[in-house]
Enzyme design. Structure first.
Site, PDB file in Angstrom:
ATOM      1  N   GLU A 123       0.855  -1.183   0.000  1.00  0.00           N
ATOM      2  CA  GLU A 123       0.000   0.000   0.000  1.00  0.00           C
ATOM      3  C   GLU A 123       0.898   1.242   0.000  1.00  0.00           C
ATOM      4  O   GLU A 123       1.880   1.280   0.739  1.00  0.00           O
ATOM      5  CB  GLU A 123      -0.896   0.033   1.241  1.00  0.00           C
ATOM      6  CG  GLU A 123      -1.916   1.149   1.165  1.00  0.00           C
ATOM      7  CD  GLU A 123      -2.865   1.215   2.369  1.00  0.00           C
ATOM      8  OE1 GLU A 123      -2.703   0.454   3.334  1.00  0.00           O
ATOM      9  OE2 GLU A 123      -3.760   2.056   2.312  1.00  0.00           O
ATOM     10  N   GLY A 265       3.150   2.773  10.690  1.00  0.00           N
ATOM     11  CA  GLY A 265       2.998   2.055  11.949  1.00  0.00           C
ATOM     12  C   GLY A 265       2.785   0.567  11.718  1.00  0.00           C
ATOM     13  O   GLY A 265       3.491  -0.275  12.277  1.00  0.00           O
ATOM     14  N   ALA A 266       1.823   0.244  10.869  1.00  0.00           N
ATOM     15  CA  ALA A 266       1.494  -1.154  10.644  1.00  0.00           C
ATOM     16  C   ALA A 266       0.644  -1.301   9.393  1.00  0.00           C
ATOM     17  O   ALA A 266       0.067  -0.317   8.919  1.00  0.00           O
ATOM     18  CB  ALA A 266       0.732  -1.706  11.842  1.00  0.00           C
ATOM     19  N   GLU A 268      -2.240  -3.832   7.155  1.00  0.00           N
ATOM     20  CA  GLU A 268      -3.287  -4.843   7.329  1.00  0.00           C
ATOM     21  C   GLU A 268      -3.308  -5.944   6.280  1.00  0.00           C
ATOM     22  O   GLU A 268      -4.372  -6.533   6.034  1.00  0.00           O
ATOM     23  CB  GLU A 268      -4.644  -4.129   7.343  1.00  0.00           C
ATOM     24  CG  GLU A 268      -5.102  -3.538   5.982  1.00  0.00           C
ATOM     25  CD  GLU A 268      -4.736  -2.067   5.759  1.00  0.00           C
ATOM     26  OE1 GLU A 268      -3.770  -1.574   6.366  1.00  0.00           O
ATOM     27  OE2 GLU A 268      -5.424  -1.419   4.942  1.00  0.00           O
ATOM     28  N   ASN A 269      -2.198  -6.282   5.615  1.00  0.00           N
ATOM     29  CA  ASN A 269      -2.192  -7.333   4.593  1.00  0.00           C
ATOM     30  C   ASN A 269      -3.034  -8.537   5.028  1.00  0.00           C
ATOM     31  O   ASN A 269      -2.913  -9.006   6.150  1.00  0.00           O
ATOM     32  CB  ASN A 269      -0.765  -7.817   4.355  1.00  0.00           C
ATOM     33  CG  ASN A 269       0.205  -6.683   4.221  1.00  0.00           C
ATOM     34  OD1 ASN A 269       0.036  -5.829   3.359  1.00  0.00           O
ATOM     35  ND2 ASN A 269       1.195  -6.635   5.104  1.00  0.00           N
ATOM     36  N   GLU A 302      -5.545  -2.698  12.665  1.00  0.00           N
ATOM     37  CA  GLU A 302      -5.192  -3.544  11.510  1.00  0.00           C
ATOM     38  C   GLU A 302      -6.099  -4.770  11.459  1.00  0.00           C
ATOM     39  O   GLU A 302      -6.504  -5.218  10.396  1.00  0.00           O
ATOM     40  CB  GLU A 302      -3.721  -3.960  11.551  1.00  0.00           C
ATOM     41  CG  GLU A 302      -2.713  -2.811  11.684  1.00  0.00           C
ATOM     42  CD  GLU A 302      -2.919  -1.647  10.718  1.00  0.00           C
ATOM     43  OE1 GLU A 302      -3.515  -1.856   9.651  1.00  0.00           O
ATOM     44  OE2 GLU A 302      -2.490  -0.513  11.044  1.00  0.00           O
ATOM     45  N   HIS A 305      -9.451  -3.871   9.968  1.00  0.00           N
ATOM     46  CA  HIS A 305      -9.405  -3.702   8.514  1.00  0.00           C
ATOM     47  C   HIS A 305      -9.805  -4.993   7.783  1.00  0.00           C
ATOM     48  O   HIS A 305     -10.178  -4.942   6.620  1.00  0.00           O
ATOM     49  CB  HIS A 305      -7.990  -3.333   8.064  1.00  0.00           C
ATOM     50  CG  HIS A 305      -7.719  -1.860   7.976  1.00  0.00           C
ATOM     51  ND1 HIS A 305      -8.608  -0.961   7.427  1.00  0.00           N
ATOM     52  CD2 HIS A 305      -6.632  -1.126   8.342  1.00  0.00           C
ATOM     53  CE1 HIS A 305      -8.068   0.261   7.477  1.00  0.00           C
ATOM     54  NE2 HIS A 305      -6.874   0.183   8.027  1.00  0.00           N
ATOM     55  N   GLU A 324      -9.993   3.998   6.084  1.00  0.00           N
ATOM     56  CA  GLU A 324      -9.190   4.486   7.212  1.00  0.00           C
ATOM     57  C   GLU A 324     -10.036   5.253   8.241  1.00  0.00           C
ATOM     58  O   GLU A 324      -9.899   5.025   9.435  1.00  0.00           O
ATOM     59  CB  GLU A 324      -8.019   5.337   6.711  1.00  0.00           C
ATOM     60  CG  GLU A 324      -6.973   4.551   5.901  1.00  0.00           C
ATOM     61  CD  GLU A 324      -6.350   3.374   6.654  1.00  0.00           C
ATOM     62  OE1 GLU A 324      -6.543   3.266   7.885  1.00  0.00           O
ATOM     63  OE2 GLU A 324      -5.675   2.556   5.996  1.00  0.00           O
TER      64      GLU A 324
HETATM   65  N1  BES Z   1      -3.116   0.905   5.833  1.00  0.00           N
HETATM   66  C1  BES Z   1      -2.408   1.610   6.818  1.00  0.00           C
HETATM   67  C2  BES Z   1      -0.928   1.545   6.680  1.00  0.00           C
HETATM   68  C3  BES Z   1      -0.329   2.242   5.502  1.00  0.00           C
HETATM   69  C4  BES Z   1      -0.645   3.513   5.200  1.00  0.00           C
HETATM   70  C5  BES Z   1       0.595   1.636   4.744  1.00  0.00           C
HETATM   71  C6  BES Z   1      -0.067   4.128   4.093  1.00  0.00           C
HETATM   72  C7  BES Z   1       1.153   2.258   3.662  1.00  0.00           C
HETATM   73  C8  BES Z   1       0.828   3.510   3.333  1.00  0.00           C
HETATM   74  C9  BES Z   1      -2.736   1.105   8.212  1.00  0.00           C
HETATM   75  O1  BES Z   1      -3.960   0.507   8.349  1.00  0.00           O
HETATM   76  C10 BES Z   1      -2.728   2.288   9.099  1.00  0.00           C
HETATM   77  O2  BES Z   1      -3.585   3.100   8.974  1.00  0.00           O
HETATM   78  N2  BES Z   1      -1.739   2.403   9.968  1.00  0.00           N
HETATM   79  C11 BES Z   1      -1.532   3.541  10.816  1.00  0.00           C
HETATM   80  C12 BES Z   1      -1.841   3.236  12.252  1.00  0.00           C
HETATM   81  C13 BES Z   1      -3.307   3.238  12.539  1.00  0.00           C
HETATM   82  C14 BES Z   1      -3.595   2.746  13.924  1.00  0.00           C
HETATM   83  C15 BES Z   1      -3.929   4.590  12.364  1.00  0.00           C
HETATM   84  C16 BES Z   1      -0.077   3.898  10.668  1.00  0.00           C
HETATM   85  O3  BES Z   1       0.670   3.116  10.090  1.00  0.00           O
HETATM   86  O4  BES Z   1       0.308   4.964  11.134  1.00  0.00           O
HETATM   87 ZN    ZN Z   2      -5.583   1.765   8.589  1.00  0.00          ZN
END
Ligand code: BES
Ligand code: ZN
Length: 873
Positions: A123, A265-266, A268-269, A302, A305, A324
Site C-alpha cells: 500500500e 505504523g502497521a 493490514e495485509n 489492523e 481492517h 481508514e
Molecule cells: N493501511 C495503513 C498503513 C499504511 C498507510 C501503509 C499508508 C502504507 C501507506 C494502516 O492501516 C494504518 O492506517 N496504519 C496507521 C496506524 C493506525 C492505527 C492509524 C499507521 O501506520 O500509522
Molecule cells: Zn488503517
C-alpha cells in the site's frame, strides 16, 4: 498549483479487465529475486482495449500469452509501464518472468530487506515494484503464492492466506519451498511476503461460532518475550468485533510480523499483518502506559481492517477515508469500550485539535475526500484518518446506535467482496437505518459537505436570557472560511448540550440534548425551571459532538463553573483548556491578567481536593496545559520561542502555587504505581504530571528522586522522570539521560525514545548535538523510526530548531534532502515541519522560507516536491 501531473477523481474510469486469479512464484537468490506471475485475464466488454500494467524498477525477462512468447511489436515497455497493444478478447493467461532487486531497495516500498529478512509493503502503490500489474485497488484477484529460497538464510517463508504446502526441493536440498493460498479475492495492495530467520510465538483464538484460529507472531530471535501484550490485544480485538459488529475472522491463520524498517505504523495485509516492531514488542518494562495503549489500538485497527478495508475495499485512493476513517472510528470505539469513554474522548480531541485542525489551517489542507493528488503517499493524513473518523462519529450520534449498526450491517452485506466509495457507504448507512433515503431526518447533501469541503467550520453562539419566562434563547451561526469559492456552504452540525442552574449546584436542567445546526443561522429555545431567576450555564458540544471550533459569549465565570462542575469529561476538561488558552494568550500579548490566573489556580486547587483519589488520570489531564500546536494556532503571528517560554513560565507559576498540595498527593501515590498496566496507570500519570510541576518549581528532592527513578521497573515512571528533568538542562538532566542510555543501549525500540529525548530537550550546546546523534554508532539511517526520533525530536526543540539565525531550519532542510534520496515517503512526511512558515514572525518566516527554497531547488523526489510546492504557494 503543482508543477507535477496530478491524478483527478473526476478522471476515474473502470479498469477494462478482470483478473480473477493470480499465481505468483518467487525465486529468492543472493543478488536478486526472480518473480514469475501468471494472471488469468478477461476483458469486461466485447471490444478490445489495450492492457496497461504498471511496473517500477522491474527487469522484464520474458512475456507470453497462452503459452506463446510475445513479439517486440506486440507490447511496449517504459520505466513506468508495460502495455500490451491488442490482447485476446476471450479469457487468456498472461505469464511474465521478471527480476527485481530487493537488496538495494531503500524506499521500504515493494520488496525490501530489513535486518536480514525480506519483507513487503505494497500500500498504496508498491506492488508495481514487485511485478507488472494494474496496481489499483478495484482489481480484485485470488492469489496463490509459491516462494523458494535457501533453507538456512530464509527458514521462514510467508505469504497471505492459508499454507498449502511446504517442503525441500528435490534437485537441491539446500533450498526449500512454501505454497500459500488466499481464498478471498483482494486488491494487490494487500499482498505480502516475508522471508527470513524469524522465530514465532503462537496462540489460539476460538470464535463465537467455535472456529479455532491459529494466531502467530514472528519476531527476531530474542524478542519472543515481548509478544504477550500484542497477543492479548489481538484476542480482545477479535472478540470485540464479534460482539459489537458481528464480524468474525475468516481465515484459519492470522499472522503478525514485526520489522524494524517500516515507513508507517502497521499494515493490514490479508492474514499477514506487518508491523513496525515498536508497535508489537512491548511490556511494561520497555513501553509506557501510553505506548501500551497505542499498541493495543493499532493491533485492533489492523485487525478491524479485515472487514473494513479488506473484505470491502476502496474503489480508488480518493476513497481512502472509507477504510481508514471508518477503521479509526472502530479502533477508537474499541479503546473507549475497554478503558474509559470520557478520557479516550479527551485524548482523541486533543490529537485532532493539535494536528488535524493545524493541517486544515495550513497549506496542505484538503477535504476528507480530496479531488486530486500528485503522490497518494502524501494523503495518509490526519484529515483522512481522524477527521474521517469524526464524520462517522457524527453519523452515529445523528442516527443513534441502533440505527447506525443497522446501516453498517447493510453496508457490509451489500459490498462484501467488492471495492466501494464513500457515497456507497453513506447511502447504505442511511438506507439500513431508515429503510429509505427519503426518511432521513437531516439533509444528507449538507452532511456530505463534510466529505467534500476542506477546513474546520466555525460556530458562533450568542445567548439571551428571558428572565420573565425563564427561557434561554441561543442563536447559532456557522461559517466555513477555507472555502475559497465563497459559496454559502451549510453543514449538518450536531450539538450536544446541557444546562446547569447556578443556584442549584451541579444539577443539569437539560442534559445531553441534541440540537442540529443545519443552516447558516438557527435558534434554540431552552425552557428552564419555572421561576428560575438567573440565566443557567450552558455546556456546549459535549463529548465534542462535532469537529468544529466555536466562539461563544460564555463568561470567564461560566468556564470556571464548568471546570468545577460539568459532568461531561470532555466539556469539563475543555473549560479548563479554554481558561488556560486565555491566560497564555493574554501573557503573549504582553498583558497580564493576574486575577484570571489566580482564579484559575484556585479552581485547580479545588479540583485537586475533589478528584485526587477518585480519578487520578482525569485529574492529571485536567491540570495539563494545551499542546504546543494548539497554542500556536491561537495567533496571527506566531513567535514559537516566546510561546514556549511563556508556557514554561506559566507552568512554573502553577508548580509554585500548588506546591504543597502536589507534594502531599505525590507522597500518597507511592505504593500505588507498581501494578501491571492498565492498573495503576492513573496514579502513574498523575505522579508524572506532579513531578513535572515540582521539578520546574525547583524542588531538588523531586529532581533527585527523578534521577533515581530512571531505573524504575516501570517504563512509564522512568520516562516520566526523564520528562520532568527535561526543561532544566542541568547536570541532573545529563545524568538521567546517561543512565537511561546505558540501561537501554541494547534495545533499538527503547533507544529510539532516548534519541528523541536527546534531540528534543533544550540544551546550550547548539546544533552539534543533533549532528552527533545522527552519527552515533547506534543510529540507523535506514530506519524511519530513528530518523523520526532525531529529526522529529529536533523539530520540537523550540530554541534550537527555531533559532533566529535560521541555522536550525537550514540544518533540517539539508538532512531531509539526504533522507529523501533513500526514502521519499519518510522525507515528504517530515518536510511538513515547515508547513506553518507563513504564520511565523518575520525572522522565523524568512528563515523557513530560505530553507524551503533550498529544498525546492534541490533534486528531490516527486513526493517531497508535491509537499514543498504546496507549502511554498
Ligand atoms: N493501511 C495503513 C498503513 C499504511 C498507510 C501503509 C499508508 C502504507 C501507506 C494502516 O492501516 C494504518 O492506517 N496504519 C496507521 C496506524 C493506525 C492505527 C492509524 C499507521 O501506520 O500509522
Ligand atoms: Zn488503517
Amino acid at each position: 498549483m503543482s508543477t507535477q501531473k496530478s491524478i483527478k477523481l473526476s478522471d476515474y474510469v473502470e479498469y477494462p479487465f478482470l483478473i480473477p486469479s493470480i499465481y505468483l512464484d518467487f525465486d529468492i537468490g543472493t543478488d536478486y529475486v526472480v518473480v514469475q506471475s501468471s494472471m488469468i485475464i478477461k476483458q469486461k466488454k466485447k471490444e478490445s482495449s489495450k492492457l496497461v500494467l504498471k511496473g517500477n524498477q522491474i527487469k522484464l525477462l520474458s512475456i507470453s500469452i497462452n503459452g506463446k512468447e510475445l513479439k517486440f511489436s506486440e507490447y511496449s515497455i517504459s520505466d513506468k509501464s508495460l502495455i500490451i497493444n491488442s490482447p485476446p478478447i476471450s479469457e487468456f493467461e498472461l505469464k511474465i518472468r521478471s527480476q527485481i532487486d530487493p537488496f538495494r531497495n531503500t524506499s521500504l516500498e515493494g520488496l525490501y530487506l530489513s535486518s536480514g529478512m525480506l519483507t513487503t509493503q505494497c500500500e498504496a502503490e508498491g506492488f508495481r515494484r514487485i511485478c507488472f500489474h494494474p496496481d489499483r485497488p478495484d482489481v480484485l484477484s485470488r492469489y496463490t503464492v509459491r516462494i523458494e529460497a535457501d533453507r538456512t538464510l530464509y527458514p521462514i517463508l510467508l505469504s497471505n492466506g492459508n499454507k498449502k504446502y511446504s517442503g525441500n526441493l528435490n534437485s537441491n536440498n539446500l533450498r526449500h519451498e512454501f505454497i500459500w493460498e488466499d481464498p478471498f479475492p483482494k486488491p494487490c495492495y494487500l499482498f505480502a511476503l516475508v522471508a527470513g530467520k524469524l522465530n514465532s510465538v503462537s496462540d489460539t483464538y476460538i470464535t463465537n461460532t467455535g472456529r479455532l484460529i491459529d494466531i502467530r507472531i514472528y519476531v527476531e530471535k530474542g524478542d519472543e518475550k515481548y509478544t504477550k501484550h500484542a497477543f492479548n490485544s489481538l484476542k480482545k480485538a477479535m472478540k470485540w468485533d464479534e460482539d459489537n459488529y458481528g464480524l468474525e475472522y475468516d481465515l484459519d491463520e492470522y499472522k503478525i510480523v514485526a520489522v524494524r524498517h517500516f515507513n508507517m505504523g502497521a499494515m493490514e495485509n490479508k492474514g499477514l499483518n506487518i508491523f513496525n516492531s515498536k508497535l508489537v514488542l512491548a511490556d511494561s518494562k520497555t513501553a509506557t502506559d501510553n505506548e501500551l495503549e497505542r499498541i493495543e489500538s493499532v493491533i485492533a485497527h489492523e485487525y478491524f481492517h479485515n472487514w473494513t478495508g479488506n473484505r470491502i475495499t476502496c474503489r480508488d485512493w480518493f476513497q481512502l477515508s472509507l477504510k481508514e476513517g471508518l477503521t479509526v472510528f472502530r479502533d477508537q470505539s474499541f479503546t473507549s469500550d475497554l478503558h474509559s469513554k470520557g478520557l479516550k474522548r479527551i485524548e482523541d480531541v486533543s490529537f485532532l485539535r493539535n494536528f488535524q485542525f493545524a493541517e486544515d489551517k495550513g497549506p496542505t489542507s484538503h477535504a476528507v475526500k480530496p479531488k486530486e493528488y500528485v503522490a497518494i503517499d502524501n494523503f495518509y493524513t490526519t484529515t483522512i484518518y481522524e477527521k474521517g473518523s469524526e464524520l462517522i462519529r457524527m453519523l452515529e450520534l445523528l442516527l443513534g446506535k441502533e440505527k447506525f449498526f443497522r446501516g453498517i450491517n447493510l453496508y457490509i452485506k451489500t459490498f462484501d467482496g467488492s471495492a466501494a466509495t464513500t457515497e456507497d457507504f453513506i447511502n447504505s448507512l442511511i438506507k439500513g437505518a431508515y429503510l429509505e433515503e427519503k426518511n432521513c431526518p437531516f439533509d444528507l447533501d449538507k452532511f456530505l459537505n463534510w466529505y467534500y469541503k476542506p477546513g474546520t467550520p466555525k460556530v458562533y453562539i450568542n445567548q439571551s436570557w428571558d428572565s420573565k419566562n425563564s427561557i434561554l434563547n441561543v442563536s447559532f451561526e456557522q461559517k466555513i472560511d477555507s472555502d475559497k469559492t465563497n459559496e454559502n456552504t451549510e453543514m449538518v452540525i450536531p450539538i450536544l448540550y446541557s444546562c446547569y442552574s447556578r443556584e442549584k449546584g451541579a444539577n443539569p436542567i437539560a442534559e445531553n440534548n441534541l440540537f442540529v445546526l443545519d443552516k447558516n443561522k438557527k435558534h434554540l429555545k431552552i425552557n428552564t425551571l419555572p421561576g428560575e431567576k438567573e440565566a443557567p450555564v450552558l455546556s456546549l458540544f459535549r463529548c465534542f459532538s462535532s469537529p468544529v471550533v466555536w466562539e461563544s459569549d460564555l463568561l470567564i465565570d461560566d468556564y470556571l463553573f464548568l471546570f468545577l462542575n460539568d459532568n461531561d469529561y470532555f466539556s469539563r476538561w475543555d473549560s479548563g483548556q479554554y481558561l488556560m488558552r486565555e491566560i497564555l494568550k493574554t501573557r503573549l500579548c504582553n498583558k497580564n491578567n493576574l486575577s484570571l490566573e489566580y482564579k484559575f489556580i484556585n479552581a485547580m486547587k479545588e479540583t485537586i481536593k475533589s478528584l485526587e483519589i477518585n480519578d487520578p488520570f482525569f485529574l492529571a489531564t485536567l491540570i495539563t496545559i494545551p499542546g504546543f500546536a494548539e497554542l500556536e494556532s491561537l495567533f496571527e503571528k506566531v513567535d514559537p520561542i516566546r510561546i514556549y517560554r511563556e508556557s514554561i513560565d506559566f507552568q512554573v507559576l502553577i508548580g509554585n502555587e500548588i506546591l504543597q498540595e502536589l507534594r502531599v498527593i505525590a507522597k500518597n501515590l507511592f505504593g500505588k504505581i507498581d501494578h501491571e498496566w492498565p492498573m495503576g496507570k492513573g496514579e502513574r500519570k498523575l505522579l508524572g504530571t506532579i513531578w513535572f510541576y515540582l521539578s520546574l518549581a525547583g524542588d531538588r528532592d523531586v529532581q533527585k528522586n527523578c534521577v533515581e527513578s530512571i531505573s524504575h521497573s516501570s517504563m512509564t515512571i522512568s520516562r516520566a522522570a526523564l520528562g520532568a528533568l527535561k526543561p532544566l538542562d542541568n547536570t541532573l538532566t545529563e545524568e538521567a539521560s546517561n543512565l537511561f542510555y546505558n540501561l537501554w543501549k541494547g534495545n533499538p525500540v527503547v533507544l529510539d525514545s532516548w534519541f528523541a529525548y536527546e534531540a528534543s530537550r533544550p540544551h546550550k550546546r547548539g546544533i552539534n548535538v543533533i549532528e552527533k546523534l545522527l552519527s552515533h554508532p547506534k543510529f540507523d539511517w535506514k530506519a524511519p523510526n530513528a530518523i523520526r526520533a532525531v529529526l522529529g525530536g529536533f523539530s520540537k526543540n523550540i530554541d534550537l530548531f527555531h533559532s533566529l539565525d535560521g541555522q536550525g531550519y537550514l540544518f533540517m532542510a539539508d538532512k531531509l534532502i539526504e533522507v529523501d534520496k533513500i526514502n521519499p515517503i519518510t522525507a515528504s512526511r517530515m518536510v511538513k515541519v515547515f508547513s506553518k512558515w507563513k504564520t511565523y514572525i518575520d525572522k522565523n518566516k524568512e528563515g523557513m522560507y530560505e530553507s524551503l527554497l533550498k529544498l525546492n531547488k534541490s533534486n528531490i523526489s516527486p513526493n517531497t516536491r508535491e509537499v514543498v510546492e504546496l507549502i511554498l504557494n
